[in-house]
Motif scaffolding. Structure first.
Motif, PDB file in Angstrom:
ATOM      1  N   HIS A  36       2.447  -4.497 -26.737  1.00 26.45           N
ATOM      2  CA  HIS A  36       2.858  -3.520 -25.728  1.00 26.45           C
ATOM      3  C   HIS A  36       4.388  -3.533 -25.661  1.00 26.45           C
ATOM      4  O   HIS A  36       4.968  -4.369 -24.949  1.00 26.45           O
ATOM      5  CB  HIS A  36       2.285  -3.880 -24.352  1.00 26.45           C
ATOM      6  CG  HIS A  36       0.820  -4.163 -24.351  1.00 26.45           C
ATOM      7  ND1 HIS A  36       0.294  -5.361 -23.914  1.00 26.45           N
ATOM      8  CD2 HIS A  36      -0.231  -3.405 -24.743  1.00 26.45           C
ATOM      9  CE1 HIS A  36      -1.019  -5.324 -24.028  1.00 26.45           C
ATOM     10  NE2 HIS A  36      -1.360  -4.143 -24.523  1.00 26.45           N
ATOM     11  N   PRO A  37       5.059  -2.659 -26.378  1.00 23.85           N
ATOM     12  CA  PRO A  37       6.522  -2.743 -26.485  1.00 23.85           C
ATOM     13  C   PRO A  37       7.269  -2.565 -25.173  1.00 23.85           C
ATOM     14  O   PRO A  37       8.345  -3.128 -24.992  1.00 23.85           O
ATOM     15  CB  PRO A  37       6.868  -1.629 -27.483  1.00 23.85           C
ATOM     16  CG  PRO A  37       5.690  -0.729 -27.514  1.00 23.85           C
ATOM     17  CD  PRO A  37       4.507  -1.574 -27.216  1.00 23.85           C
ATOM     18  N   ARG A  38       6.699  -1.806 -24.234  1.00 20.63           N
ATOM     19  CA  ARG A  38       7.398  -1.595 -22.966  1.00 20.63           C
ATOM     20  C   ARG A  38       7.250  -2.784 -22.019  1.00 20.63           C
ATOM     21  O   ARG A  38       8.015  -2.918 -21.061  1.00 20.63           O
ATOM     22  CB  ARG A  38       6.888  -0.334 -22.269  1.00 20.63           C
ATOM     23  CG  ARG A  38       7.238   0.943 -23.004  1.00 20.63           C
ATOM     24  CD  ARG A  38       7.208   2.128 -22.085  1.00 20.63           C
ATOM     25  NE  ARG A  38       8.124   1.971 -20.948  1.00 20.63           N
ATOM     26  CZ  ARG A  38       8.466   2.949 -20.128  1.00 20.63           C
ATOM     27  NH1 ARG A  38       7.974   4.160 -20.309  1.00 20.63           N
ATOM     28  NH2 ARG A  38       9.282   2.738 -19.123  1.00 20.63           N
ATOM     29  N   PHE A  39       6.248  -3.645 -22.283  1.00 17.07           N
ATOM     30  CA  PHE A  39       5.957  -4.729 -21.349  1.00 17.07           C
ATOM     31  C   PHE A  39       6.247  -6.116 -21.919  1.00 17.07           C
ATOM     32  O   PHE A  39       6.211  -7.109 -21.199  1.00 17.07           O
ATOM     33  CB  PHE A  39       4.486  -4.671 -20.917  1.00 17.07           C
ATOM     34  CG  PHE A  39       4.054  -3.317 -20.419  1.00 17.07           C
ATOM     35  CD1 PHE A  39       4.888  -2.546 -19.625  1.00 17.07           C
ATOM     36  CD2 PHE A  39       2.807  -2.806 -20.759  1.00 17.07           C
ATOM     37  CE1 PHE A  39       4.496  -1.292 -19.165  1.00 17.07           C
ATOM     38  CE2 PHE A  39       2.403  -1.566 -20.300  1.00 17.07           C
ATOM     39  CZ  PHE A  39       3.250  -0.794 -19.508  1.00 17.07           C
ATOM     40  N   GLY A  40       6.476  -6.193 -23.234  1.00 16.25           N
ATOM     41  CA  GLY A  40       6.728  -7.485 -23.839  1.00 16.25           C
ATOM     42  C   GLY A  40       5.508  -8.380 -23.873  1.00 16.25           C
ATOM     43  O   GLY A  40       5.610  -9.607 -23.736  1.00 16.25           O
ATOM     44  N   THR A  41       4.345  -7.789 -24.079  1.00 13.32           N
ATOM     45  CA  THR A  41       3.087  -8.543 -24.114  1.00 13.32           C
ATOM     46  C   THR A  41       2.254  -8.091 -25.306  1.00 13.32           C
ATOM     47  O   THR A  41       2.517  -7.058 -25.928  1.00 13.32           O
ATOM     48  CB  THR A  41       2.271  -8.318 -22.825  1.00 13.32           C
ATOM     49  OG1 THR A  41       2.052  -6.896 -22.630  1.00 13.32           O
ATOM     50  CG2 THR A  41       3.002  -8.878 -21.608  1.00 13.32           C
ATOM     51  N   ARG A  42       1.240  -8.859 -25.629  1.00 16.26           N
ATOM     52  CA  ARG A  42       0.244  -8.461 -26.623  1.00 16.26           C
ATOM     53  C   ARG A  42      -1.113  -8.933 -26.140  1.00 16.26           C
ATOM     54  O   ARG A  42      -1.211  -9.813 -25.271  1.00 16.26           O
ATOM     55  CB  ARG A  42       0.552  -9.037 -28.013  1.00 16.26           C
ATOM     56  CG  ARG A  42       0.413 -10.545 -28.127  1.00 16.26           C
ATOM     57  CD  ARG A  42       0.708 -11.013 -29.554  1.00 16.26           C
ATOM     58  NE  ARG A  42       0.528 -12.452 -29.706  1.00 16.26           N
ATOM     59  CZ  ARG A  42      -0.242 -13.030 -30.614  1.00 16.26           C
ATOM     60  NH1 ARG A  42      -0.927 -12.285 -31.465  1.00 16.26           N
ATOM     61  NH2 ARG A  42      -0.326 -14.347 -30.706  1.00 16.26           N
ATOM     62  N   ASN A  43      -2.169  -8.347 -26.710  1.00 14.62           N
ATOM     63  CA  ASN A  43      -3.492  -8.704 -26.211  1.00 14.62           C
ATOM     64  C   ASN A  43      -4.547  -8.714 -27.306  1.00 14.62           C
ATOM     65  O   ASN A  43      -4.333  -8.254 -28.428  1.00 14.62           O
ATOM     66  CB  ASN A  43      -3.925  -7.764 -25.082  1.00 14.62           C
ATOM     67  CG  ASN A  43      -4.211  -6.348 -25.551  1.00 14.62           C
ATOM     68  OD1 ASN A  43      -4.042  -5.988 -26.706  1.00 14.62           O
ATOM     69  ND2 ASN A  43      -4.637  -5.506 -24.623  1.00 14.62           N
ATOM     70  N   LYS A  44      -5.672  -9.284 -26.968  1.00 14.25           N
ATOM     71  CA  LYS A  44      -6.915  -9.143 -27.707  1.00 14.25           C
ATOM     72  C   LYS A  44      -7.956  -8.653 -26.717  1.00 14.25           C
ATOM     73  O   LYS A  44      -7.875  -8.930 -25.515  1.00 14.25           O
ATOM     74  CB  LYS A  44      -7.349 -10.465 -28.350  1.00 14.25           C
ATOM     75  CG  LYS A  44      -6.452 -10.904 -29.498  1.00 14.25           C
ATOM     76  CD  LYS A  44      -7.055 -12.089 -30.265  1.00 14.25           C
ATOM     77  CE  LYS A  44      -6.203 -12.457 -31.466  1.00 14.25           C
ATOM     78  NZ  LYS A  44      -6.827 -13.505 -32.304  1.00 14.25           N
ATOM     79  N   ILE A  45      -8.933  -7.918 -27.216  1.00 12.46           N
ATOM     80  CA  ILE A  45      -9.892  -7.281 -26.324  1.00 12.46           C
ATOM     81  C   ILE A  45     -11.328  -7.559 -26.752  1.00 12.46           C
ATOM     82  O   ILE A  45     -11.611  -7.811 -27.929  1.00 12.46           O
ATOM     83  CB  ILE A  45      -9.664  -5.759 -26.249  1.00 12.46           C
ATOM     84  CG1 ILE A  45      -9.852  -5.122 -27.638  1.00 12.46           C
ATOM     85  CG2 ILE A  45      -8.283  -5.447 -25.688  1.00 12.46           C
ATOM     86  CD1 ILE A  45      -9.946  -3.622 -27.602  1.00 12.46           C
ATOM     87  N   LEU A  46     -12.198  -7.489 -25.758  1.00 12.05           N
ATOM     88  CA  LEU A  46     -13.635  -7.584 -26.002  1.00 12.05           C
ATOM     89  C   LEU A  46     -14.277  -6.355 -25.359  1.00 12.05           C
ATOM     90  O   LEU A  46     -14.353  -6.264 -24.128  1.00 12.05           O
ATOM     91  CB  LEU A  46     -14.212  -8.867 -25.414  1.00 12.05           C
ATOM     92  CG  LEU A  46     -15.645  -9.202 -25.812  1.00 12.05           C
ATOM     93  CD1 LEU A  46     -15.884 -10.705 -25.743  1.00 12.05           C
ATOM     94  CD2 LEU A  46     -16.667  -8.509 -24.908  1.00 12.05           C
ATOM     95  N   PRO A  47     -14.715  -5.369 -26.165  1.00  5.87           N
ATOM     96  CA  PRO A  47     -15.372  -4.188 -25.605  1.00  5.87           C
ATOM     97  C   PRO A  47     -16.689  -4.562 -24.924  1.00  5.87           C
ATOM     98  O   PRO A  47     -17.428  -5.427 -25.407  1.00  5.87           O
ATOM     99  CB  PRO A  47     -15.629  -3.312 -26.837  1.00  5.87           C
ATOM    100  CG  PRO A  47     -14.689  -3.814 -27.883  1.00  5.87           C
ATOM    101  CD  PRO A  47     -14.569  -5.285 -27.625  1.00  5.87           C
TER     102      PRO A  47
END
Length: 211
Positions: A36-47
């Protein structure tokens, strides 16, 4: 208005180890989310089913993380050991929420592994920072076919437990939570304790799992 996703901040072990631990509990692997370039974060997801998903998020050593409220919130929760960061409500029109809260939504995006750009608006992170029982709001701008819940069939969110004041949350949502959030069962616990999302109950291939 409906419950869109739950957000879980990584602990000191980092994103990969945190998602591996949660995957072992839930019996389903997480997918790469993105940066997330605007927030300085990254994630992994579980649908999950019902248009919902679980996000595990990590703050990065990035200038945006120091400026963006979301990056600040993730950093603070991770430095406190990690765990539930908050819950997120999706709306079709964010303008009434902007008017009610007296602030403007911010733009967010991330690029998926296939190059698709996922775009949204979000609002209410500062409310979460000051009062962790409060959800924040998201309005998806991308096609529903690329929503992070897409393809989720094995895990269902059954219930969330929130420590706090139901009336305070109802006021924040702009209506009674039990009538405007029909897709989630909420247990209100510890009204005089530390506020926030305390736990979630899932139906998984391994049976019911509470995290």
């Amino acid at each position: 208005m409906h419950l869109d996703h739950l957000s879980f901040a990584v602990g000191p072990e980092g994103l990969d180890a945190t998602t591996q631990r949660l995957s072992a509990l839930l019996g389903v692997p997480f997918r790469e989310g993105g940066f997330h370039p605007r927030f300085g974060t990254r994630n992994k997801i579980l649908p999950m089913t019902d248009g919902q998903y679980l996000e595990v998020v990590e703050v990065l050593d990035h200038p945006a993380a120091d400026k963006a409220p979301f990056g600040q919130a993730v950093r603070a929760r991770s430095e406190d050991g990690g765990g539930w960061l908050g819950w997120v409500v999706a709306v079709d029109d964010i303008a009434p929420v902007e008017e009610r809260l007296g602030r403007a939504a911010v733009e967010g995006h991330r690029v998926l592994e296939d190059g698709t750009r996922l775009e949204w608006q979000q609002l209410g992170i500062k409310g979460l920072q000051s009062d962790p029982q409060l959800p924040f709001f998201v309005r998806w701008r991308s096609d529903p076919s690329v929503h992070p819940s897409h393809g989720g069939r094995e895990v269902e969110l059954l219930k969330i437990e929130i420590a706090g004041d139901r009336e305070r949350v109802d006021d924040w949502l702009g209506g009674r939570s039990d009538t405007i959030l029909l897709d989630v069962d909420v247990d209100w616990i510890a009204p005089n304790g530390q506020p926030g999302l305390s736990a979630a109950l899932f139906s998984t291939p391994r049976g019911e799992v509470r995290i």
